[in-house]
Structure formats: C-alpha cells, structure tokens
Write a protein that holds these residues in place. Structure first.
Motif, PDB file in Angstrom:
ATOM      1  N   ASP A 148      29.449 -25.713  49.441  1.00  0.00           N
ATOM      2  CA  ASP A 148      30.345 -26.471  50.308  1.00  0.00           C
ATOM      3  C   ASP A 148      30.873 -27.719  49.597  1.00  0.00           C
ATOM      4  OD1 ASP A 148      31.517 -26.932  53.025  1.00  0.00           O
ATOM      5  OD2 ASP A 148      30.289 -28.736  52.880  1.00  0.00           O
ATOM      6  N   GLY A 149      30.014 -28.394  48.835  1.00  0.00           N
ATOM      7  CA  GLY A 149      30.463 -29.566  48.084  1.00  0.00           C
ATOM      8  C   GLY A 149      31.539 -29.214  47.070  1.00  0.00           C
ATOM      9  N   PHE A 150      31.368 -28.087  46.389  1.00  0.00           N
ATOM     10  CA  PHE A 150      32.381 -27.646  45.438  1.00  0.00           C
ATOM     11  C   PHE A 150      33.689 -27.315  46.155  1.00  0.00           C
ATOM     12  CE2 PHE A 150      34.563 -24.262  43.141  1.00  0.00           C
ATOM     13  CZ  PHE A 150      34.822 -24.914  41.948  1.00  0.00           C
ATOM     14  N   ALA A 151      33.595 -26.594  47.267  1.00  0.00           N
ATOM     15  CA  ALA A 151      34.799 -26.244  48.031  1.00  0.00           C
ATOM     16  C   ALA A 151      35.500 -27.506  48.538  1.00  0.00           C
ATOM     17  CB  ALA A 151      34.437 -25.316  49.191  1.00  0.00           C
ATOM     18  N   ASP A 152      34.719 -28.490  48.969  1.00  0.00           N
ATOM     19  CA  ASP A 152      35.291 -29.769  49.410  1.00  0.00           C
ATOM     20  C   ASP A 152      36.062 -30.435  48.279  1.00  0.00           C
ATOM     21  OD1 ASP A 152      34.065 -29.366  51.826  1.00  0.00           O
ATOM     22  OD2 ASP A 152      32.539 -30.910  51.555  1.00  0.00           O
ATOM     23  N   LEU A 153      35.507 -30.399  47.082  1.00  0.00           N
ATOM     24  CA  LEU A 153      36.174 -31.015  45.935  1.00  0.00           C
ATOM     25  C   LEU A 153      37.514 -30.337  45.659  1.00  0.00           C
ATOM     26  CD1 LEU A 153      35.798 -33.222  43.782  1.00  0.00           C
ATOM     27  CD2 LEU A 153      34.861 -31.456  42.296  1.00  0.00           C
ATOM     28  N   PHE A 180      48.021 -24.061  53.993  1.00  0.00           N
ATOM     29  CA  PHE A 180      46.797 -23.403  53.520  1.00  0.00           C
ATOM     30  C   PHE A 180      45.670 -24.415  53.324  1.00  0.00           C
ATOM     31  CE2 PHE A 180      49.370 -19.706  52.947  1.00  0.00           C
ATOM     32  CZ  PHE A 180      48.497 -18.638  52.923  1.00  0.00           C
ATOM     33  N   ALA A 181      46.001 -25.595  52.819  1.00  0.00           N
ATOM     34  CA  ALA A 181      44.976 -26.629  52.628  1.00  0.00           C
ATOM     35  C   ALA A 181      44.412 -27.073  53.977  1.00  0.00           C
ATOM     36  CB  ALA A 181      45.554 -27.814  51.864  1.00  0.00           C
ATOM     37  N   LEU A 182      45.242 -27.151  54.993  1.00  0.00           N
ATOM     38  CA  LEU A 182      44.747 -27.523  56.321  1.00  0.00           C
ATOM     39  C   LEU A 182      43.846 -26.434  56.893  1.00  0.00           C
ATOM     40  CD1 LEU A 182      47.929 -29.233  57.822  1.00  0.00           C
ATOM     41  CD2 LEU A 182      45.798 -30.322  57.073  1.00  0.00           C
ATOM     42  N   TRP A 183      44.167 -25.175  56.619  1.00  0.00           N
ATOM     43  CA  TRP A 183      43.280 -24.085  57.041  1.00  0.00           C
ATOM     44  C   TRP A 183      41.946 -24.167  56.300  1.00  0.00           C
ATOM     45  CZ3 TRP A 183      43.437 -21.350  61.244  1.00  0.00           C
ATOM     46  CH2 TRP A 183      44.648 -21.172  61.895  1.00  0.00           C
ATOM     47  N   ALA A 184      41.995 -24.578  55.028  1.00  0.00           N
ATOM     48  CA  ALA A 184      40.756 -24.763  54.271  1.00  0.00           C
ATOM     49  C   ALA A 184      39.913 -25.879  54.888  1.00  0.00           C
ATOM     50  CB  ALA A 184      41.072 -25.066  52.809  1.00  0.00           C
ATOM     51  N   LEU A 185      40.563 -26.943  55.331  1.00  0.00           N
ATOM     52  CA  LEU A 185      39.862 -28.038  56.008  1.00  0.00           C
ATOM     53  C   LEU A 185      39.214 -27.537  57.297  1.00  0.00           C
ATOM     54  CD1 LEU A 185      39.237 -31.088  56.315  1.00  0.00           C
ATOM     55  CD2 LEU A 185      41.450 -31.299  57.444  1.00  0.00           C
ATOM     56  N   LEU A 186      39.925 -26.720  58.034  1.00  0.00           N
ATOM     57  CA  LEU A 186      39.377 -26.136  59.259  1.00  0.00           C
ATOM     58  C   LEU A 186      38.164 -25.250  58.936  1.00  0.00           C
ATOM     59  CD1 LEU A 186      39.694 -25.822  62.331  1.00  0.00           C
ATOM     60  CD2 LEU A 186      41.167 -23.864  61.864  1.00  0.00           C
ATOM     61  N   ALA A 187      38.264 -24.470  57.865  1.00  0.00           N
ATOM     62  CA  ALA A 187      37.128 -23.630  57.451  1.00  0.00           C
ATOM     63  C   ALA A 187      35.928 -24.498  57.096  1.00  0.00           C
ATOM     64  CB  ALA A 187      37.534 -22.747  56.268  1.00  0.00           C
ATOM     65  N   ASP A 188      36.174 -25.647  56.474  1.00  0.00           N
ATOM     66  CA  ASP A 188      35.079 -26.556  56.126  1.00  0.00           C
ATOM     67  C   ASP A 188      34.376 -27.072  57.379  1.00  0.00           C
ATOM     68  OD1 ASP A 188      33.476 -28.178  54.330  1.00  0.00           O
ATOM     69  OD2 ASP A 188      34.641 -29.869  55.092  1.00  0.00           O
ATOM     70  N   ASP A 189      35.137 -27.430  58.396  1.00  0.00           N
ATOM     71  CA  ASP A 189      34.514 -27.873  59.650  1.00  0.00           C
ATOM     72  C   ASP A 189      33.735 -26.738  60.307  1.00  0.00           C
ATOM     73  OD1 ASP A 189      35.410 -30.460  59.458  1.00  0.00           O
ATOM     74  OD2 ASP A 189      37.133 -30.175  60.768  1.00  0.00           O
ATOM     75  N   ALA A 230      33.470 -19.574  51.435  1.00  0.00           N
ATOM     76  CA  ALA A 230      34.202 -18.771  50.449  1.00  0.00           C
ATOM     77  C   ALA A 230      35.648 -18.547  50.895  1.00  0.00           C
ATOM     78  CB  ALA A 230      33.496 -17.434  50.235  1.00  0.00           C
ATOM     79  N   VAL A 231      35.840 -18.290  52.169  1.00  0.00           N
ATOM     80  CA  VAL A 231      37.204 -18.144  52.690  1.00  0.00           C
ATOM     81  C   VAL A 231      37.977 -19.447  52.505  1.00  0.00           C
ATOM     82  CG1 VAL A 231      38.562 -17.808  54.810  1.00  0.00           C
ATOM     83  CG2 VAL A 231      36.636 -16.300  54.306  1.00  0.00           C
ATOM     84  N   GLY A 232      37.334 -20.566  52.779  1.00  0.00           N
ATOM     85  CA  GLY A 232      37.981 -21.867  52.576  1.00  0.00           C
ATOM     86  C   GLY A 232      38.354 -22.094  51.123  1.00  0.00           C
ATOM     87  N   LEU A 233      37.507 -21.642  50.208  1.00  0.00           N
ATOM     88  CA  LEU A 233      37.802 -21.778  48.784  1.00  0.00           C
ATOM     89  C   LEU A 233      38.990 -20.907  48.381  1.00  0.00           C
ATOM     90  CD1 LEU A 233      36.878 -23.283  46.301  1.00  0.00           C
ATOM     91  CD2 LEU A 233      35.224 -21.472  45.881  1.00  0.00           C
ATOM     92  N   VAL A 234      39.073 -19.711  48.949  1.00  0.00           N
ATOM     93  CA  VAL A 234      40.241 -18.848  48.706  1.00  0.00           C
ATOM     94  C   VAL A 234      41.505 -19.507  49.255  1.00  0.00           C
ATOM     95  CG1 VAL A 234      41.303 -16.623  49.300  1.00  0.00           C
ATOM     96  CG2 VAL A 234      38.908 -16.710  48.589  1.00  0.00           C
ATOM     97  N   LEU A 235      41.408 -20.095  50.435  1.00  0.00           N
ATOM     98  CA  LEU A 235      42.560 -20.787  51.023  1.00  0.00           C
ATOM     99  C   LEU A 235      42.986 -21.977  50.163  1.00  0.00           C
ATOM    100  CD1 LEU A 235      41.431 -20.716  54.754  1.00  0.00           C
ATOM    101  CD2 LEU A 235      43.382 -19.483  53.794  1.00  0.00           C
ATOM    102  N   SER A 236      42.020 -22.720  49.641  1.00  0.00           N
ATOM    103  CA  SER A 236      42.322 -23.862  48.775  1.00  0.00           C
ATOM    104  C   SER A 236      42.990 -23.421  47.480  1.00  0.00           C
ATOM    105  CB  SER A 236      41.048 -24.633  48.436  1.00  0.00           C
ATOM    106  OG  SER A 236      40.473 -25.174  49.577  1.00  0.00           O
TER     107      SER A 236
END
Length: 133
Positions: A71-76, A38-47, A14-20
């Motif tokens: 997670d799949g939705f956030a990745d998209l 911010f997108a790179l932080w979202a990538l870090l949150a995904d990992d 959810a934090v990654g989705l907010v960052l995205s």
C-alpha cells in the motif's frame, strides 16, 4: 509472492496500482484529464483497501505487513509519481518542472516514510501522560 494478491485488500491495492500506472501513461501521452480521472480512482481504491484491511479479522500478520508495504508503494505512485509526471510533461520537461517534480517526490517519500514509522492516531483516544494528570 502472488498468493498475497488473493487477500482482498491487497487485490484492491493492486487494482489501484494498475489505475495509477494507467494515469501515468495517459499523462505522458497528453491525456491529462483522463489521467486525472484514473488517478482519482486509484485514490478511491486506496481508501477502499484500507477499510477492507481493517475489517478482515482472520488476516495473517505476514499478509498484513506485506499489504502495508504494498500500500505504501502504491501510495507513492499515485500521490507522487503521477503528479511529478504531470508537472514534467505539462511543462515540456523544463528545468523548473524537474525541480518541482524532485520536490514532489522527496516530500511524498518522506511523508510516507514518516507515517510508516509513526502511524497517525486518528480515531483513537489519546492516553494522558503522567505530566497531564
């Protein structure tokens, strides 16, 4: 539904989705450099959410399934929507930028769908088939 966000891995997703979403907003207002951060932080949150999800031994199967879909939705969003928005807005929403954005979205959606059905076998020892033995 909100209770699934109490799961640590889903909360990080959810934090990654907010960052995205913040990255998309920043790209739309022309702050590309900060948006990319911010997108790179979202990538870090995904990992990070993946590592945490694998380490949770007492996670219910339903929570894990919802987490995988979430997670799949956030990745998209961070891997397709954000780059498509950057391409579109950086190129003044031209027809060629639209075509590139459509290609980005289709390829990312297809990739995520493929790996949802056929997960990568990274880190696992491949079993030999009878033909190889």
């Amino acid at each position: 539904m909100i209770r699934y966000l109490y799961d640590p891995a889903n909360a990080i997703t959810a934090v990654g989705l907010v960052l995205s979403t913040t990255a998309i907003y920043l790209a739309l207002v022309g702050r590309y450099e900060i948006g990319i951060c911010f997108a790179l932080w979202a990538l870090l949150a995904d990992d990070l959410d993946g590592m945490i999800a694998k380490s949770l031994a007492n996670r219910s199967a339903v929570t894990a399934q919802i987490g995988a879909a979430f997670d799949g939705f956030a990745d998209l969003v961070y891997a397709a929507v954000f780059p498509a928005v950057v391409v579109l807005s950086f190129n003044a929403f031209s027809a060629s930028a639209f075509l590139a954005a459509v290609c980005l979205m289709l390829s990312a959606a297809l990739r995520l769908s493929y790996f949802a059905v056929f997960p990568p076998r990274c880190g696992r020892i491949r079993e030999r088939t009878t033909a190889e033995q």
